[in-house]
Design a protein around this motif. Structure first.
Motif, PDB file in Angstrom:
ATOM      1  N   PRO A   1      33.374  40.310  53.835  1.00  0.00           N
ATOM      2  CA  PRO A   1      33.981  40.904  52.627  1.00  0.00           C
ATOM      3  C   PRO A   1      35.037  39.987  51.987  1.00  0.00           C
ATOM      4  O   PRO A   1      35.199  39.974  50.764  1.00  0.00           O
ATOM      5  N   GLN A   2      35.744  39.217  52.825  1.00  0.00           N
ATOM      6  CA  GLN A   2      36.784  38.362  52.255  1.00  0.00           C
ATOM      7  C   GLN A   2      36.180  37.228  51.431  1.00  0.00           C
ATOM      8  O   GLN A   2      36.716  36.869  50.372  1.00  0.00           O
ATOM      9  N   VAL A   3      35.078  36.688  51.879  1.00  0.00           N
ATOM     10  CA  VAL A   3      34.432  35.613  51.111  1.00  0.00           C
ATOM     11  C   VAL A   3      33.831  36.179  49.815  1.00  0.00           C
ATOM     12  O   VAL A   3      33.868  35.528  48.765  1.00  0.00           O
ATOM     13  N   TYR A   4      33.336  37.398  49.883  1.00  0.00           N
ATOM     14  CA  TYR A   4      32.855  38.078  48.663  1.00  0.00           C
ATOM     15  C   TYR A   4      34.000  38.162  47.637  1.00  0.00           C
ATOM     16  O   TYR A   4      33.816  37.830  46.460  1.00  0.00           O
ATOM     17  N   ASN A   5      35.171  38.568  48.111  1.00  0.00           N
ATOM     18  CA  ASN A   5      36.327  38.631  47.199  1.00  0.00           C
ATOM     19  C   ASN A   5      36.709  37.254  46.684  1.00  0.00           C
ATOM     20  O   ASN A   5      37.094  37.092  45.520  1.00  0.00           O
ATOM     21  N   ALA A   6      36.619  36.258  47.553  1.00  0.00           N
ATOM     22  CA  ALA A   6      36.925  34.891  47.116  1.00  0.00           C
ATOM     23  C   ALA A   6      36.040  34.513  45.931  1.00  0.00           C
ATOM     24  O   ALA A   6      36.510  33.933  44.946  1.00  0.00           O
ATOM     25  N   ARG A   7      34.770  34.862  46.041  1.00  0.00           N
ATOM     26  CA  ARG A   7      33.838  34.526  44.952  1.00  0.00           C
ATOM     27  C   ARG A   7      34.171  35.299  43.684  1.00  0.00           C
ATOM     28  O   ARG A   7      34.065  34.764  42.578  1.00  0.00           O
ATOM     29  N   ARG A   8      34.558  36.565  43.867  1.00  0.00           N
ATOM     30  CA  ARG A   8      34.946  37.365  42.685  1.00  0.00           C
ATOM     31  C   ARG A   8      36.091  36.712  41.925  1.00  0.00           C
ATOM     32  O   ARG A   8      36.185  36.826  40.705  1.00  0.00           O
ATOM     33  N   PHE A   9      36.987  36.059  42.670  1.00  0.00           N
ATOM     34  CA  PHE A   9      38.141  35.425  42.026  1.00  0.00           C
ATOM     35  C   PHE A   9      37.920  33.930  41.808  1.00  0.00           C
ATOM     36  O   PHE A   9      38.869  33.182  41.588  1.00  0.00           O
ATOM     37  N   ASN A  10      36.648  33.521  41.858  1.00  0.00           N
ATOM     38  CA  ASN A  10      36.279  32.125  41.578  1.00  0.00           C
ATOM     39  C   ASN A  10      37.021  31.105  42.430  1.00  0.00           C
ATOM     40  O   ASN A  10      37.377  30.021  41.955  1.00  0.00           O
ATOM     41  N   VAL A  11      37.268  31.448  43.682  1.00  0.00           N
ATOM     42  CA  VAL A  11      37.896  30.495  44.588  1.00  0.00           C
ATOM     43  C   VAL A  11      36.881  29.411  44.944  1.00  0.00           C
ATOM     44  O   VAL A  11      35.720  29.706  45.253  1.00  0.00           O
ATOM     45  N   ASP A  12      37.321  28.165  44.886  1.00  0.00           N
ATOM     46  CA  ASP A  12      36.473  27.038  45.256  1.00  0.00           C
ATOM     47  C   ASP A  12      36.344  26.989  46.783  1.00  0.00           C
ATOM     48  O   ASP A  12      37.333  26.774  47.493  1.00  0.00           O
ATOM     49  N   LEU A  13      35.147  27.199  47.284  1.00  0.00           N
ATOM     50  CA  LEU A  13      34.947  27.256  48.733  1.00  0.00           C
ATOM     51  C   LEU A  13      34.554  25.904  49.331  1.00  0.00           C
ATOM     52  O   LEU A  13      34.423  25.799  50.562  1.00  0.00           O
ATOM     53  N   THR A  14      34.398  24.882  48.504  1.00  0.00           N
ATOM     54  CA  THR A  14      33.965  23.594  49.060  1.00  0.00           C
ATOM     55  C   THR A  14      34.944  23.018  50.086  1.00  0.00           C
ATOM     56  O   THR A  14      34.504  22.342  51.016  1.00  0.00           O
ATOM     57  N   PRO A  15      36.260  23.289  49.993  1.00  0.00           N
ATOM     58  CA  PRO A  15      37.131  22.770  51.069  1.00  0.00           C
ATOM     59  C   PRO A  15      36.970  23.514  52.394  1.00  0.00           C
ATOM     60  O   PRO A  15      37.627  23.138  53.367  1.00  0.00           O
ATOM     61  N   PHE A  16      36.132  24.548  52.405  1.00  0.00           N
ATOM     62  CA  PHE A  16      36.006  25.365  53.613  1.00  0.00           C
ATOM     63  C   PHE A  16      34.554  25.410  54.077  1.00  0.00           C
ATOM     64  O   PHE A  16      33.880  26.443  53.997  1.00  0.00           O
TER      65      PHE A  16
ATOM     66  N   GLU B   1      45.026  34.394  39.136  1.00  0.00           N
ATOM     67  CA  GLU B   1      45.613  33.211  39.789  1.00  0.00           C
ATOM     68  C   GLU B   1      46.295  33.589  41.096  1.00  0.00           C
ATOM     69  O   GLU B   1      46.183  32.897  42.106  1.00  0.00           O
ATOM     70  N   TRP B   2      47.032  34.696  41.075  1.00  0.00           N
ATOM     71  CA  TRP B   2      47.716  35.178  42.275  1.00  0.00           C
ATOM     72  C   TRP B   2      46.707  35.389  43.405  1.00  0.00           C
ATOM     73  O   TRP B   2      46.871  34.890  44.507  1.00  0.00           O
ATOM     74  N   ALA B   3      45.642  36.129  43.090  1.00  0.00           N
ATOM     75  CA  ALA B   3      44.644  36.447  44.126  1.00  0.00           C
ATOM     76  C   ALA B   3      43.971  35.175  44.633  1.00  0.00           C
ATOM     77  O   ALA B   3      43.811  34.981  45.845  1.00  0.00           O
ATOM     78  N   ALA B   4      43.601  34.300  43.706  1.00  0.00           N
ATOM     79  CA  ALA B   4      42.901  33.072  44.110  1.00  0.00           C
ATOM     80  C   ALA B   4      43.788  32.212  45.006  1.00  0.00           C
ATOM     81  O   ALA B   4      43.320  31.625  45.987  1.00  0.00           O
ATOM     82  N   GLU B   5      45.070  32.168  44.705  1.00  0.00           N
ATOM     83  CA  GLU B   5      45.999  31.350  45.496  1.00  0.00           C
ATOM     84  C   GLU B   5      46.155  31.914  46.910  1.00  0.00           C
ATOM     85  O   GLU B   5      46.117  31.178  47.906  1.00  0.00           O
TER      86      GLU B   5
END
Lengths: 214, 214
Positions: free
Chosen positions: A169-184, A130-134
């Motif tokens: 690389p940052q977007v790769y990490n976002a995916r690893r932490f299941n960040v929702d990318l639809t707002p971006f 949660e910390w990373a995703a936030e």
């Protein structure tokens, strides 16, 4: 650039900061040796590596009388020794906007979501995912705002720049932490365009000699 | 540089990243307006500021058709629009070493010891002072190793550079968290030399219009 260039990049396949440097080496097509440092087994703390880089970190560029750590410092150096193709935009304002994107990723998102830190958050009783995703969500929101101003096919117009080397690389990490990318949407579109390029693919973690196949 | 320059720096007196920019503005003697943003009262989240900078952060440089956030992005821009006196060393290797110092502070130490983060550490039950002191100690150890290679009177030889603009605020924070600086003699000596300079003093927190006297 020296004709007898003999640079070695010390790297770990999944290190996002190593990845940034690999992207720039690839865009500029700079010949170099790849020396894997296994961060999981603690090789960065071993005597052999520490003798080269007492900071105990990758990426680390060695050769031609230099030893440089810190991804953006290495990238500055690569731009200096081989200015073409340049990874810097052509005007002061666009360069500033590019650095803005780089710094949001480099000094805001990445330091707060790297493995060492989120493991410490977990040790304190926090939820590391949660910390990373936030952190990533907050930071990518800021990146998206800058991209609204300057993005073209890539982060800054249609030129490959250091911002692209930081974004992938940052977007790769976002995916690893299941960040929702639809707002971006711009982050997503630019990343997709970048991942289709051979020079970006060459630098990907799975294409490094030390990649561990799933 | 435009002759009718009309830049405004949005800053908070105790923000270490604003301080970096103030140092470079001072070294280059670039005329500008100072607009205080009170981070303690949340002014950075107010409508008036967000309209300028949706990233809700200082430092923020505004004017001449640009709005730039992120301290190093602003500093890159200032170097571009007014190259003399330069805050970059004259050779690729020394520039790389300078960026190494900057990045250790900018992307390693500062992000992990800023107020927002250490308050979150405390909320998780951690000791925020110990956390900050440990991060700063680890990072300054790395800075000292680079300074052993390149320091002169200042961080990189005898020229004022961006590394100096990063070091001064970081050492101030080290002192706030009671970090023992005796293991870092070059950090200490360089900082003392810097603090004696009028152009560095002008940029100090206590000399800003929004400083709160103790």
């Amino acid at each position: 650039m020296s004709s007898n260039m003999d640079y070695t990049l010390f790297s770990y396949w999944r290190s996002s900061c190593s990845w940034r440097v690999r992207i720039v080496l690839s865009i500029k097509n700079i010949p170099h040796h790849y020396h894997a440092i296994n961060l999981l087994s603690g090789e960065q703390k071993g005597d052999e590596f520490i003798e080269k880089n007492p900071l105990k970190q990758v990426p680390y560029l060695h050769g031609e009388g230099v030893g440089i750590s810190q991804s953006l410092a290495i990238i500055h150096y690569l731009e200096d020794i081989q200015p073409t193709p340049s990874v810097l935009p052509s005007t002061p304002i666009l360069r500033a906007k590019m650095w803005e994107i780089c710094e949001i990723i480099n000094s805001w998102i990445q330091p707060l979501q790297n493995l060492t830190i989120i493991n410490r958050i977990e040790a304190l009783g926090g939820n590391k995912t949660e910390w990373a995703a936030e952190v990533i969500t907050d930071g990518l929101r800021a990146v998206e705002r800058v991209l609204e101003q300057v993005a073209g096919t890539y982060c800054v117009g249609d030129q490959l720049t250091i911002a692209d080397a930081c974004l992938v690389p940052q977007v790769y990490n976002a995916r690893r932490f299941n960040v929702d990318l639809t707002p971006f949407p711009i982050v997503s579109r630019v990343t997709e365009a970048l991942l289709a390029l051979p020079e970006i693919q060459r630098a990907a973690p799975e294409n490094q000699p030390d990649a561990v196949k799933a």
